[in-house]
Design a protein around this motif. Structure first.
Motif: not given
Lengths: 370, 258
Positions: A36, A74, A77-78, B86-88, B90-92
């Motif tokens: 990101x 982001x 979160x990821x 969004x981060x979660x 997008x990867x899951x």
């Protein structure tokens, strides 16, 4: 002598690349699962390269966020969902990320942050600088935390340190940062690259991927309202940082065995100092160079050892003297510590460094004659 | 002495879903958060999504939402819940992801993240609790505070020359092509709760079909922040909040705005 402990990567391809592109390509080959970012000079090639290459890497998300603030969250979160994540920016953008970086350090989330430094403070200039040393090594955001900080000195290391950065971040579950600069990001050099899949993925049993039946739910948080609990978390973090200091210090040295003057410099400036050192040696001056590769953990023990043997230390940086403070803390008054710096996007020339060395040598001679 | 279960001789028709934990909620008497938590978790339980749902909690009164929701949760920085979501997601992409935020979090400090998350059409559910006040920090003015409404930072009533107007962010989001289903609901009566539950069900069904962002505003009360009894606050909600924030669907698949 060097202490360049890096896992050996089997390099299978040689390419001519810009530092920013080499870093981006290395991230893809390291199995990055999400990136990101937000454009900012002098690092925009990272996201541009990743966007162009993404179709070949279907398992990697590449997303341009609306701001660096959104981008780092982001990443939060990821990473919390168990992914290998990278983010890159330059000075002003890294400043915007500091809240999120502090949250990630507290929540013990791994990620790789890249700061391709430009001259500051403020909007500053897009020319190279090392003015973000304090921000990178002393915490940057709020609270007691540290980042693992790697300082590459070549395009090859721009690529290599991506693997090392991911590996260390995941090993210690903490954000790692590559502190480089606009010159290393923009210049082209030969780079050897390992094949895709060279870095195995760690187990992430703590990640939020959906609560499995019969198992406890996973919570990713940096909120610990009870001070006793918050202190416990702090002690866990500090224990981790001490372990990192004991096991992950990396540096490289040249000609220190007989040195009267020890140069200490990192990144691009270490290369300039190597040239100045050669010139000084050609004139009969005994000069050595220590290049910290990890800025946190800092090679303070090695600098302390060497400071007992040399007449003077000269720290050279592209800032007003930031690493200088860590060098002085390591030297603890055993010998004088001098400083040569350029600021605001100016790069010191080998001749300037040589002049500084000669001035120190001159002073030593005067003192010896007394 | 062992007491027989209280349900002996009765038929068990309603109980706490197992997607809620045993932790007693810290919310003030009469607060809407508990009801909204329950509705959301009930739907996740009924749709069998507990093992594939990840929630994102905000900074605000519901900062401890993860103490009550028996699912995987990430606690975001103030305003950034939708960026974290969004981060979660997008990867899951095969998981169900929701963010849960109050008015200060979503419509003040997090406005950019809110608009851009919806504009990208992130395939998540965004739950927005609007009670026109910063509850956790002690009742300060929010972007959604009504004109003339007294708070600790608008002690003489919100006045436009200093503080502008109540921000109708839900109307704004409904204009964006990335939003698929946008609705405004309440949770203060049994009838309102039934409608809210339906909206949550629809949102999660749409998410399973990858339709885009679903956005539910819940116009709610804050008895402590408004300095009213729970009953008074619900009456005030109907009389003052609903005229500015009228309930109902703003955008549905049958009636898309764009």
């Amino acid at each position: 002598m060097t202490n360049k402990v890096m896992p050996t990567l089997d390099k299978t391809e040689v390419r001519l690349m810009k530092g920013n592109e080499a870093l981006a390509e290395a991230a893809l080959r390291a199995g990055m699962q999400a990136y990101f970012g937000y454009p900012i000079t002098p690092q925009s090639e990272v996201i541009e390269y990743l966007m162009a290459e993404q179709p070949k890497h279907k398992n990697c998300v590449v997303l341009q966020a609306e701001s660096e603030v959104a981008a780092i969250n982001m990443v939060f979160g990821a990473s919390g969902a168990g992914a290998r994540v990278m983010i890159s920016s330059s000075g002003p953008g890294i400043s915007l990320m500091q809240e999120g970086i502090s949250y990630m350090a507290s929540a013990q989330l791994p990620c790789l942050i890249v700061n391709v430094q430009r001259g500051g403070p403020g909007l500053g200039t897009i020319q190279p600088s090392q003015g973000d040393y304090f921000q990178a090594t002393k915490g940057g955001g709020h609270g007691d935390y540290r980042l693992i900080v790697l300082a590459p000195g070549s395009v090859q290391e721009m690529a290599d340190f991506v693997f090392e950065g991911f590996r260390l971040a995941e090993k210690y579950r903490t954000p790692a940062l590559i502190l480089t600069d606009g010159a290393l990001g923009q210049m082209m050099e030969k780079v050897s690259l390992p094949p895709l899949g060279s870095l195995p993925y760690p187990d992430t049993p703590w990640a939020t991927m959906g609560k499995k039946p019969g198992e406890k739910r996973h919570i990713i948080t940096s909120l610990f309202m009870q001070p006793e609990e918050m202190e416990e978390v702090n002690m866990t973090l500090q224990k981790k940082y001490r372990l990192i200091e004991e096991t992950e210090v990396r540096y490289e040295e040249f000609g220190v065995d007989d040195a009267d003057v020890l140069l200490v410099a990192f990144g691009l400036v270490a290369r300039i100092c190597q040239k100045a050192m050669q010139q000084a040696r050609a004139r009969g001056l005994k000069v050595g160079l220590l290049r910290p590769i990890t800025l946190f953990p800092f090679p303070e023990k090695r600098i302390a050892e060497l400071s007992a043997r040399v007449a003077s230390v000269l720290t050279v940086e592209m800032n007003a003297g930031q690493m200088l403070e860590d060098v002085r803390l390591a030297v603890e008054g055993r010998c004088p510590v001098h400083f040569k710096g350029r600021m605001g996007g100016m790069i010191p020339s080998p001749d300037e460094v040589l002049e500084a060395i000669e001035a120190i040598a001159e002073k030593h001679n005067v003192e010896l004659q007394r | 002495m062992d007491l027989p279960p209280i349900t002996n001789g009765f038929e068990l028709v309603y109980q706490k879903p197992q997607t809620l934990t045993e932790t007693p909620m810290h919310y003030c008497p009469g607060c809407g958060h508990g009801v909204v938590h329950r509705v959301l978790m009930e739907v996740i339980d009924e749709m069998g999504l507990q093992d594939r749902t990840i929630g994102v909690a905000p900074v605000g009164c519901s900062v401890f939402a993860y103490e009550y929701m028996n699912i995987d949760v990430q606690e975001a920085a103030h305003g950034r819940a939708s960026a974290v979501a969004t981060g979660i997601k997008r990867v899951l992409p095969d998981r169900v992801v929701f963010s849960y935020q109050g008015d200060g979090d979503l419509a003040a400090i997090g406005t950019a993240e809110t608009i851009h998350t919806v504009n990208r059409g992130e395939n998540i559910l965004m739950l927005f609790i609007n009670n026109g006040v910063y509850g956790m920090t002690g009742g300060q003015m929010a972007p959604t505070t009504l004109l003339g409404m007294k708070t600790t930072t608008s002690p003489y009533g919100r006045e436009t020359s200093l503080a502008g107007y109540p921000l109708k962010i839900t109307e704004l989001l409904a204009q964006l092509p990335g939003s698929y289903y946008v609705t405004r609901q309440a949770a203060h009566t049994a009838a309102a709760v039934r409608k809210l539950k339906k909206a949550v069900q629809l949102s999660l069904q749409y998410q399973l079909l990858n339709k885009g962002t679903c956005f539910i505003e819940v116009v709610s009360n804050c008895p402590s922040g408004w300095k009213m009894t729970p009953t008074e606050s619900n009456k005030w909600l109907e009389a003052n909040m609903f005229p500015i924030y009228p309930l109902g669907d703003l955008k549905t698949p049958a009636q898309p705005m764009n």
